[in-house]
Enzyme design. Structure first.
Site, short mmCIF file in Angstrom:
data_model
loop_
_atom_site.label_atom_id
_atom_site.label_comp_id
_atom_site.label_asym_id
_atom_site.label_seq_id
_atom_site.Cartn_x
_atom_site.Cartn_y
_atom_site.Cartn_z
N CYS A 103 22.80 -1.93 17.42
CA CYS A 103 24.27 -1.98 17.38
C CYS A 103 24.63 -3.43 17.14
O CYS A 103 24.59 -4.23 18.06
CB CYS A 103 24.88 -1.46 18.68
SG CYS A 103 26.67 -1.73 18.76
N CYS A 106 28.11 -4.54 19.07
CA CYS A 106 28.17 -4.67 20.54
C CYS A 106 26.85 -4.18 21.11
O CYS A 106 25.82 -4.80 20.84
CB CYS A 106 29.38 -3.96 21.12
SG CYS A 106 29.67 -2.28 20.51
N SER A 107 26.86 -3.10 21.88
CA SER A 107 25.60 -2.63 22.45
C SER A 107 25.61 -1.12 22.61
O SER A 107 25.11 -0.59 23.60
CB SER A 107 25.34 -3.32 23.79
OG SER A 107 26.44 -3.10 24.66
N CYS A 108 26.18 -0.39 21.63
CA CYS A 108 26.19 1.07 21.68
C CYS A 108 24.76 1.58 21.82
O CYS A 108 23.86 1.13 21.11
CB CYS A 108 26.80 1.64 20.40
SG CYS A 108 28.51 1.14 20.16
#
Lengths: 199, 91
Positions: A103, A106-108
């Site tokens: 991702c 962000c940090s999906c």
């Protein structure tokens, strides 16, 4: 939460969280029970859940087909709670094709089936390099792909969460589903590593 | 829904970041790049409005494939990325 409870909270962020939760309940947006249930879902999720799905897909072609068409449905078939979670998509590795999930924005992460993301998944270095130099990233993980393998980087930018269905490793013929699930790691389902059997 | 699987598309070469506060889910490295629609993933509330608590319409979201050529100098790999319809133009 009653006002008296707030005095027991130590940090500003604790007080802010309590206030927001109180407001969400007061305005009828979510109930405290729903918040509690969601926290339980997230806390109980771990890579073993995704590994169970992978192992089932390796032994059951019908389940594999369901999993590739609708990951959420496949997870629910194995009793993994998916209510309120983002839709799950599954991408299958095959001879000549390897998937790597990142991702960049962000940090999906597919938390429902893999739990909390590992620290490096959220690092700026992994997020930047996975799209720009995936072969270099895989080499640092000591992941060796056959020379003619296409690497397909899956940048998780929006509403889906993605996991990789790795290929079943050689040397596992006749294994039970439980034993198969035992060789599948979090990294295998992100695509930085491959499942392997230690002799 | 505007694009069928296999449709050739170009990601809009637009930089709303330069005009004010925004929340954009289309990565910088894809702006202006050409790709191929793989499939429609569903319709989802527009994150560009959701992020600012504005009423958000539901937009078609596509999985779009990009070849590495022309995206990264001398490297990269095939890419598969979720892109909302308003960011895609037919070519």
């Amino acid at each position: 939460m009653a006002a008296a409870d707030l005095t027991l909270l130590r940090t500003d962020s604790d007080r802010l969280l309590a206030a927001v939760r109180g407001l969400l309940a007061a305005k009828g947006i979510v109930t405290p029970e729903e918040i509690k249930e969601r926290i339980r879902f997230v806390d109980e999720a771990h890579p073993g859940q995704g590994a169970r799905m992978v192992a089932r897909a390796w032994v059951d072609p019908a389940f594999r087909a369901t999993m590739l068409a609708d990951g959420t449905k496949a997870a629910e078939l194995l009793g993994i709670p998916m209510r309120g979670m983002p839709p799950l998509g599954v991408l299958e590795n095959a001879p000549g094709l390897h998937h790597l999930v990142v991702c960049t924005l962000c940090s999906c992460y597919p938390r429902a089936v893999l739990g909390y993301p590992p620290f490096w998944f959220k690092s700026a270095a992994y997020r930047a390099r996975a799209v720009r130099d995936p072969a270099g990233v895989l080499a640092e993980w000591r992941t060796v792909l056959p020379a003619d393998t296409t690497i397909r980087v899956v940048d998780s930018t929006a509403d889906y969460r993605w996991m990789v269905l790795p290929m079943r490793p050689p040397g596992t013929e006749g294994w039970s589903e439980d034993r198969l699930a035992g060789v599948v790691t979090e990294g295998d389902m992100i695509g930085v590593t491959l499942p392997h059997v230690t002799a | 829904m505007k694009f069928a699987p296999g449709a050739a598309v170009k990601v809009r070469d637009d930089w709303p970041e330069a005009r004010g506060p925004v929340h954009i889910r289309t990565p910088h490295y894809l702006r202006g790049r050409q790709g191929t629609v793989v499939r429609h993933l569903g319709d989802f509330a527009n994150p560009e409005d959701l992020a600012f608590a504005r009423p958000a319409s539901r937009l078609p979201l596509y999985h779009v494939a990009f070849a590495p050529e022309g995206i990264w100098p001398g490297g990269g790999a095939d890419l598969l990325v979720e892109v909302f319809e308003p960011w895609l133009q037919p070519i």
